[in-house]
Design an enzyme around this catalytic site. Structure first.
Site, short mmCIF file in Angstrom:
data_model
loop_
_atom_site.label_atom_id
_atom_site.label_comp_id
_atom_site.label_asym_id
_atom_site.label_seq_id
_atom_site.Cartn_x
_atom_site.Cartn_y
_atom_site.Cartn_z
N GLU A 1 0.82 -1.21 0.00
CA GLU A 1 0.00 0.00 0.00
C GLU A 1 0.85 1.26 0.00
O GLU A 1 1.89 1.30 0.67
CB GLU A 1 -0.87 0.01 1.26
CG GLU A 1 -1.86 -1.12 1.27
CD GLU A 1 -2.68 -1.17 2.55
OE1 GLU A 1 -2.61 -0.23 3.35
OE2 GLU A 1 -3.36 -2.19 2.74
N CYS B 1 4.49 -7.69 8.08
CA CYS B 1 5.41 -7.23 9.11
C CYS B 1 5.57 -8.32 10.16
O CYS B 1 4.60 -9.01 10.51
CB CYS B 1 4.89 -5.95 9.76
SG CYS B 1 6.00 -5.31 11.03
N CYS C 1 -2.52 -3.76 14.77
CA CYS C 1 -2.13 -3.40 13.40
C CYS C 1 -2.46 -4.47 12.37
O CYS C 1 -2.13 -5.65 12.56
CB CYS C 1 -0.64 -3.10 13.39
SG CYS C 1 -0.01 -2.80 11.73
N GLY D 1 5.01 -2.58 7.07
CA GLY D 1 6.35 -3.07 7.40
C GLY D 1 7.09 -2.21 8.41
O GLY D 1 6.69 -1.10 8.72
N SER E 1 9.42 6.06 10.34
CA SER E 1 8.70 5.67 11.56
C SER E 1 9.14 4.28 11.98
O SER E 1 9.23 3.36 11.16
CB SER E 1 7.20 5.67 11.27
OG SER E 1 6.48 5.20 12.37
N LEU F 1 5.23 4.89 19.89
CA LEU F 1 5.34 4.57 21.32
C LEU F 1 4.11 3.77 21.76
O LEU F 1 4.24 2.64 22.23
CB LEU F 1 5.48 5.88 22.11
CG LEU F 1 5.94 5.71 23.56
CD1 LEU F 1 7.35 5.18 23.63
CD2 LEU F 1 5.85 7.02 24.33
N ASN G 1 -7.94 3.13 14.51
CA ASN G 1 -8.78 2.77 13.36
C ASN G 1 -9.22 1.32 13.53
O ASN G 1 -8.35 0.44 13.60
CB ASN G 1 -7.94 2.83 12.08
CG ASN G 1 -8.17 4.08 11.30
OD1 ASN G 1 -9.30 4.47 11.03
ND2 ASN G 1 -7.08 4.73 10.93
N CYS H 1 -2.16 1.44 8.24
CA CYS H 1 -1.30 0.60 7.42
C CYS H 1 -1.80 -0.84 7.33
O CYS H 1 -2.19 -1.44 8.31
CB CYS H 1 0.13 0.68 7.91
SG CYS H 1 0.49 -0.23 9.39
#
Ligand code: SAH
Ligand code: SF4
Length: 371
Positions: free
Chosen positions: A96, A124, A131, A181, A213, A237, A312, A355
């Site tokens: 993406e 990832c 996530c 990732g 990031s 964090l 999200n 993501c």
């Protein structure tokens, strides 16, 4: 898993490596600059457009290098004009790339600042509990060419004019390495890609406008601190104490806060830029007053800016986004303590802009993808 394509993505070559290739082909050195010029300044789509190169060289280039290692599968637009691109790589993997448009302060309504969010891996390995990218695990690293070509794809889509001034840079304002990732787990390829994006013969894009990031890979953060390119760092964090962070980010067991904070400090000292602390707000997990207090301590210690991101919702995950009221209480607490903090509202919520979400949805629901 490592993917070796039939042809090398041309966007992964540096000027030096291209010169080496051409030297082996008994071609003059200046051809490398001509090729870079076609790729990054004129941004052509085909080898045949490189009209100042001999036909035999163009043939050799097309047999050796891939000029389009990423193909657009879906382009989704959200109400707030965030655009999400789902791209297919040569091995069929999906990644993406997101275009985030924000109105520019003090300028007319129709101008906006454009930030491009790019991916560095397929999936990832770090499995943060909130996530989508981590849900199906890690598949492979992206090559430097696959990373750079996401930006070229954007240039082609957003700014299709091919005859342009020599030194004109890309049509976007910032790059954030915040897509799918963990960028620092693909360190060498990332650095090679950033070098190409930054180089005067490449996209000529200022390193200060690139933010990397990370979920907090301490050894790589220390390594990154000594890189000469002055790009910025954002630290995900998401938990201000080990207890809470560990609950949602398994990486915290390997690199707890007592190791992570000094590494972030080192980066700030060496690079002199303000660090951004990313903090997703998840109801009753990390949106409490006790977490705000602990976050204030960390942000003060690092002189950091805090970016709050209301969670999200991800299909299949139990977490909830806090109410507006809870979000505001948290934000006000930071402000009262003089911590520079902003809240990122809704950008792309309706198109699954966090993501990995679009890829997850498409792969799960088995939507037929155009070939
Ligand atoms: N691996 C790196 C960069 C990619 S993740 C990192 O973790 O920093 C990029 C950002 O998306 C991170 O700040 C991450 O926390 C955020 N993100 C992931 N899932 C999210 C979700 N469901 N809602 C909001 N933000 C999310
Ligand atoms: Fe990986 Fe970042 Fe997602 Fe964590 S938040 S699983 S490190 S992509």
């Amino acid at each position: 898993m490592k993917f070796t394509p039939d042809k090398l993505p041309i966007y992964g070559e540096t000027l030096e490596s291209l010169e080496q290739w051409l030297f082996q082909q008994k071609q003059p050195r200046f051809r490398a600059r001509q090729i870079m010029d076609w790729l990054y300044k004129k941004r052509v789509h085909t080898w045949s457009e490189m009209t100042n190169l001999p036909m035999s060289l163009r043939d050799w280039l097309s047999e050796t290098f891939d000029l389009s290692p990423t193909q657009l599968v879906i382009r989704k637009s959200s109400e707030d004009i965030t655009n999400k691109l789902l791209l297919r790589l040569r091995d069929g993997s999906l990644i993406e790339t997101v275009i985030i448009r924000a109105p520019q302060k003090g300028v007319g309504q129709d101008t906006s600042r454009k930030t491009i969010c790019i991916s560095t891996q397929v999936g990832c390995a770090y499995g943060c509990r909130f996530c989508a990218s981590g849900l199906a695990g890690w598949k492979r690293d992206l090559s430097p060419g696959e990373i750079v070509s996401q930006l070229i794809q954007i240039c082609h889509l957003e700014d299709p004019i091919t005859s342009r001034d020599k030194n004109e840079i890309a049509s976007f304002d910032n790059i954030v390495v915040m897509g799918m990732g963990e960028p620092l787990a693909n360190y060498d390829n990332l650095l090679q890609a950033l070098k190409i994006l930054n180089a005067p013969w490449g996209l000529n894009f200022g390193a200060r406008r690139i933010t990397v990031s990370t979920s907090g890979l301490v050894p790589e953060m220390i390594k990154l601190a000594s890189e000469p390119m002055p790009f910025r760092l954002a630290l995900s964090l998401h938990g201000a104490t080990n207890e809470v962070r560990e609950q949602i980010m398994p990486i915290n067991r390997r690199y707890p806060l007592e190791e992570l904070i000094p590494a972030a400090k080192l980066f700030v000292e060496k690079h002199g830029h303000m660090l951004t602390l990313e903090f997703i707000l998840i109801e009753k997990i990390n949106d409490t007053i006790a977490q705000a207090d602990a976050l204030i301590e960390i942000a003060r210690d690092l002189h950091a800016h805090v970016n709050l991101i209301p969670y999200n919702t991800v299909q299949g995950l139990p977490w909830k986004r806090p109410s507006r009221r809870r979000q505001n209480v948290f934000l006000e607490k930071l402000h009262k303590n003089h911590i520079p903090a902003t809240i990122r509202r809704e950008k792309g919520h309706d198109i699954n802009a966090a993501c990995g979400q679009l890829r997850l949805q498409i792969e799960k629901n088995g939507v037929a993808l155009p070939a």
